[in-house]
Motif scaffolding. Structure first.
Motif, short mmCIF file in Angstrom:
data_model
loop_
_atom_site.label_atom_id
_atom_site.label_comp_id
_atom_site.label_asym_id
_atom_site.label_seq_id
_atom_site.Cartn_x
_atom_site.Cartn_y
_atom_site.Cartn_z
N LEU A 354 0.82 -1.21 0.00
CA LEU A 354 0.00 0.00 0.00
C LEU A 354 0.85 1.26 0.00
O LEU A 354 0.56 2.23 -0.70
CB LEU A 354 -0.93 -0.01 1.22
CG LEU A 354 -2.00 1.09 1.28
CD1 LEU A 354 -2.94 0.99 0.09
CD2 LEU A 354 -2.77 0.99 2.59
N GLN A 355 1.93 1.23 0.76
CA GLN A 355 2.81 2.40 0.81
C GLN A 355 3.53 2.59 -0.52
O GLN A 355 3.81 3.73 -0.92
CB GLN A 355 3.82 2.23 1.94
CG GLN A 355 4.74 3.43 2.12
CD GLN A 355 5.70 3.24 3.28
OE1 GLN A 355 5.73 2.19 3.90
NE2 GLN A 355 6.50 4.26 3.57
N LEU A 356 3.82 1.50 -1.22
CA LEU A 356 4.57 1.62 -2.47
C LEU A 356 3.74 2.21 -3.60
O LEU A 356 4.21 3.08 -4.33
CB LEU A 356 5.10 0.24 -2.88
CG LEU A 356 5.94 0.20 -4.17
CD1 LEU A 356 7.28 0.91 -3.95
CD2 LEU A 356 6.17 -1.23 -4.63
N VAL A 357 2.49 1.76 -3.77
CA VAL A 357 1.72 2.16 -4.95
C VAL A 357 0.40 2.85 -4.64
O VAL A 357 -0.21 3.42 -5.54
CB VAL A 357 1.45 0.95 -5.87
CG1 VAL A 357 2.74 0.37 -6.39
CG2 VAL A 357 0.64 -0.12 -5.15
N GLY A 358 -0.07 2.80 -3.41
CA GLY A 358 -1.31 3.48 -3.07
C GLY A 358 -2.54 2.61 -3.27
O GLY A 358 -2.51 1.60 -3.99
N ALA A 359 -3.65 3.02 -2.65
CA ALA A 359 -4.88 2.21 -2.64
C ALA A 359 -5.51 2.10 -4.03
O ALA A 359 -6.05 1.06 -4.39
CB ALA A 359 -5.87 2.80 -1.65
N ALA A 360 -5.47 3.18 -4.81
CA ALA A 360 -6.14 3.15 -6.12
C ALA A 360 -5.51 2.10 -7.04
O ALA A 360 -6.22 1.32 -7.69
CB ALA A 360 -6.08 4.53 -6.76
N ALA A 361 -4.19 2.08 -7.09
CA ALA A 361 -3.51 1.10 -7.93
C ALA A 361 -3.71 -0.32 -7.40
O ALA A 361 -3.94 -1.26 -8.17
CB ALA A 361 -2.02 1.42 -8.03
N LEU A 362 -3.64 -0.48 -6.08
CA LEU A 362 -3.84 -1.82 -5.51
C LEU A 362 -5.24 -2.34 -5.81
O LEU A 362 -5.42 -3.54 -6.06
CB LEU A 362 -3.62 -1.79 -3.99
CG LEU A 362 -2.19 -1.84 -3.48
CD1 LEU A 362 -2.18 -2.04 -1.97
CD2 LEU A 362 -1.38 -2.95 -4.15
N ALA A 363 -6.22 -1.48 -5.77
CA ALA A 363 -7.59 -1.92 -6.07
C ALA A 363 -7.68 -2.49 -7.48
O ALA A 363 -8.34 -3.51 -7.71
CB ALA A 363 -8.56 -0.75 -5.89
N GLN A 364 -7.04 -1.83 -8.44
CA GLN A 364 -7.05 -2.35 -9.81
C GLN A 364 -6.27 -3.66 -9.92
O GLN A 364 -6.71 -4.61 -10.57
CB GLN A 364 -6.45 -1.30 -10.76
CG GLN A 364 -7.26 -0.02 -10.87
CD GLN A 364 -8.67 -0.26 -11.36
OE1 GLN A 364 -8.89 -1.06 -12.27
NE2 GLN A 364 -9.63 0.42 -10.76
#
Length: 763
Positions: A354-364
């Motif tokens: 989560l810290q590396l790429v953020g929630a929006a990218a992780l959701a995808q």
């Protein structure tokens, strides 16, 4: 508070508690009632459950309060253990130690820290005998079957813990502790010769030659009585050494699983100097913010993956970030399969995604990697059906790779690209384009079988050729075409593993194999198994070989004339169970766990264990490297030959069993459709193809959806799948297929599907 033993008024009270301890969460009352009172009516079984539950609550004895919640969590519909009751369970201690031991064994760890050793010892200390030894209900066969399965599971887990603990103890010179641990191991698994050898080495290391030989004698007697068999040659050699040698000054731990003559032959590498230089230069350019694409091409067995792995190890040693995945034949229509594997490798390594790429990218990314939702339950659900959503997924993947490349140069390796699905190809092309725009420190390394292109259908071949053409318009990829080893390279490789110079033998091998690496190494293994080569151990992981003086290698020991023939010659030496398991592996292709192999081959577990050991020791299967399972084939050529040699009848049967095994594990519908189709089960193939098409649409992969849905349409026609049971499915098929054609940019085809659907409804 002092410990207190509990008394249970009935056997089913204890059975209920035991089942709840191991159950995954609260259990429906209906399930528990049917499990423990299968012959009673529903009303009577529910009443019996209520009475037994009351007995259990009384036996546990804790009065619930805010400070001391009850051990059980009971509702009107479910019963389970209370997670907030502060329970300490021995089985959880064993489970955690098993996870630790398995992780260390997969890394081939040879040393263990004090903390690891204490955790393993704590697990062993809980052992008081087999799971529910002697316990049976008699009138609840499903429960008794469950107990039998659990008994074997926990015995196997404890065996691995004891293996790892005794390994650590022996490496530290704690011989007495090693012997004690090995003795417990033998009591758990009396026919395991590795445990006997560990105990023999411990006694010998402590100067107790007599006790070491007594251990050997006990092993010998038990094998003769139970199996009418002699000990393994490794056990015999150890006993001979103990009889004839002095006590060693330093501990000599058991050989690691890969430290065998055949494994050493499989690790040999020679030549490829120009290719290694080109790869190193590409990595250097990538490190200076010039994104690179390199392809390794060549026929099957030429050494593409071996060269790639050697380069990846060197890149990691230089500090690069390496992510690797691979395509496989039965997954060629599974959307984004190789890149989902890449993401899984990344997730296992990353401390805080989560810290590396953020929630929006992780959701995808969670659309490809559902495990992310287990780690971050609050992630929003991605929608992947529209073209805009597809680009959001692509952007999320690119964002991840760019973030990794900020930390260190990134190497992304995709093996066997010839089997990659069209969605993966699209995403890779988009990624390379974005890398170039961002001037990132990235390198895409791909391998593909040049001879495999001829085996593709015209559509797949055209798609891959077009993909390379588009890639070359946007970048300047480096293509490395691998050829067979030269004569000098082959001779150097062979002479390097002989105990004395034998240039005639090395040149003879080159003449027979023409420098084809896989053919050459399989020939050396074949000669080893036939006794034409004698192994001599030099050091840990290193062997040399002596050519048998009694063999005229040009006459008495003929090399099979093709690489397929030499693999078949090795297969002919396998036991029937070992070949059955190997054929099951060739059928499954990926995800080769022990349980899946045994179930697909229909080999009982007790017989499958030595058969798997036989395959691993001969390096026809290897442990560990496959993300999807415990075993994998060292080379696709071995799998291809095994699959062919299995024969049509066995293949169809094994695909049918594989379908049942994988369906129970909720594997992707695209894989299930493949197995159903080969097994000749048209109805199942139709339904799984329909589901696979729907899943492809959900991942915004309309071209793959068209493939699956068109196959369902053909199956419906050819197998004449009609009737009321199929009406809803047929309507769903036309609706999904029309939408897939529209999203894929083929409106004329979508209109034709609509017209056919209208005609079908009218008839």
């Amino acid at each position: 508070m002092a410990a207190q033993a509990l008394a249970f008024p009935t056997r089913k009270t204890l059975a209920l508690l035991t089942y709840l301890v191991l159950a995954d969460g609260p259990q429906p009352r209906e399930h528990l009632a049917a499990l423990l009172w299968p012959d009673a009516s529903p009303a009577r079984s529910r009443a019996s459950l209520r009475n037994t539950l009351a007995h259990l609550q009384t036996a546990l004895g804790r009065r619930p309060s805010p400070a001391t919640p009850h051990y059980l969590a009971v509702t009107h519909s479910t019963v389970g253990l209370n997670a907030e009751a502060g329970l300490e369970l021995d089985l959880r201690v064993v489970e955690q130690a098993y996870t630790l031991a398995r992780a260390e064994r997969s890394r081939r760890a040879q040393a263990g820290g004090p903390a690891d050793q204490r955790r393993l010892q704590a697990a062993v200390a809980t052992y008081r005998g087999d799971f529910l030894t002697g316990f049976s209900l008699g009138d609840a066969p499903a429960f008794d079957d469950w107990v039998g399965v659990q008994r074997e599971v926990w015995r196997r887990r404890l065996g691995l813990i004891l293996d790892r603990l005794s390994e650590i103890q022996f490496a530290s010179g704690a011989y007495a502790a090693t012997a004690e641990t090995a003795a417990i191991w033998i009591s758990v698994d009396a026919l395991n010769e590795v445990a006997y050898r560990r105990k023999m080495r411990a006694h010998f290391g402590a100067g107790e030659r007599g006790q070491a030989l007594e251990t050997y004698a006990a092993c010998h007697a038990l094998l003769a009585a139970e199996l009418n068999a002699e000990p393994d040659p490794a056990t015999e050699r150890l006993a001979t050494r103990i009889r004839t040698q002095q006590r060693p000054d330093q501990p000599q731990p058991a050989l690691p699983p890969l430290d065998t003559p055949v494994a050493f032959l499989g690790s040999l590498f020679a030549g490829r100097v120009a290719e290694q230089t080109a790869l190193a230069a590409a990595l250097a350019r990538a490190g200076s913010a010039q994104p690179q694409v390199v392809s390794l091409r060549g026929e099957a067995g030429i050494g593409k993956t071996r060269l790639a792995n050697r380069f990846l190890a060197a890149a990691e040693a230089q500090g690069a970030e390496v992510l690797a995945g691979g395509a496989f034949e039965s997954g060629s229509h599974l959307p984004f399969q190789p890149l989902a594997q890449v993401l899984r490798v990344w997730l296992e390594r990353e401390a805080d995604p989560l810290q590396l790429v953020g929630a929006a990218a992780l959701a995808q990314l969670s659309a490809l990697l559902p495990e992310l939702r287990g780690r971050y339950p609050a992630l929003p659900a991605p929608t992947m059906e529209a073209a805009a959503d597809r680009h959001q997924l692509f952007d999320a993947f690119v964002h991840l790779t760019l973030a990794l490349a900020e930390r260190a140069p990134l190497v992304l390796f995709v093996d066997d690209l010839q089997w990659a699905d069209s969605a993966t190809l699209d995403l890779l092309q988009y990624t390379v384009r974005r890398w170039r725009a961002a001037r990132s420190r990235t390198l895409l390394l791909i391998s593909l079988r040049s001879d495999g292109w001829r085996a593709f259908g015209s559509g797949e071949q055209h798609a891959l050729v077009e993909w390379f053409a588009r890639l070359e318009r946007e970048t300047e990829p480096v293509h490395l075409e691998l050829a067979p080893l030269t004569g000098p390279e082959t001779v150097a490789l062979v002479l390097g593993c002989l105990s004395y110079p034998a240039p005639d033998f090395a040149e003879w091998l080159y003449d027979e194999t023409h420098g084809h690496p896989f053919y050459l190494l399989e020939t050396l293994k074949d000669l080893l198994e036939r006794g034409a080569l004698h192994p001599r151990r030099r050091a840990a992981g290193h062997w040399v070989f002596e050519v048998d003086a009694e063999h005229d290698l040009g006459q008495a020991v003929r090399v099979p004339s093709t690489v397929g023939a030499v693999v078949r010659a090795r297969l002919n030496r396998l036991s029937p169970n070992a070949f059955a398991l190997l054929a099951a592996g060739a059928t499954l292709e990926r995800g080769l766990t022990f349980d899946r192999l045994a179930a697909t081959a229909n080999v009982p577990e007790d017989a499958a264990l030595p058969a798997v050991d036989e395959l691993v020791s001969s390096r026809l299967l290897v442990e560990g490297p496959d993300t999807f399972g415990a075993y994998t084939f060292p080379n696709d050529m071995i799998r291809d030959v095994v699959y062919t040699e299995a024969g049509d009848a066995r293949r169809r049967l094994f695909h049918r069993r594989a379908l049942a095994v994988l369906a129970a594990a909720n594997d992707p519908a695209a894989l299930l459709a493949h197995h159903a189709l080969v097994a000749g089960q048209a109805e199942a193939a139709f339904r799984f193809s329909l589901t696979a098409g729907e899943e492809a649409l959900r991942l915004a992969a309309p071209s793959l959806a068209v493939v699956h849905l068109e196959r369902a349409r053909v199956l419906r026609r050819e197998a004449a799948l009609t009737g009321a049971a199929f009406e809803a499915d047929v309507s769903r098929l036309y609706r999904l297929l029309g939408r897939a054609y529209l999203l894929d940019g083929q409106p004329a085809q979508a209109l034709a599907v609509q017209a056919e659907a209208a005609g079908s409804a009218a008839s």
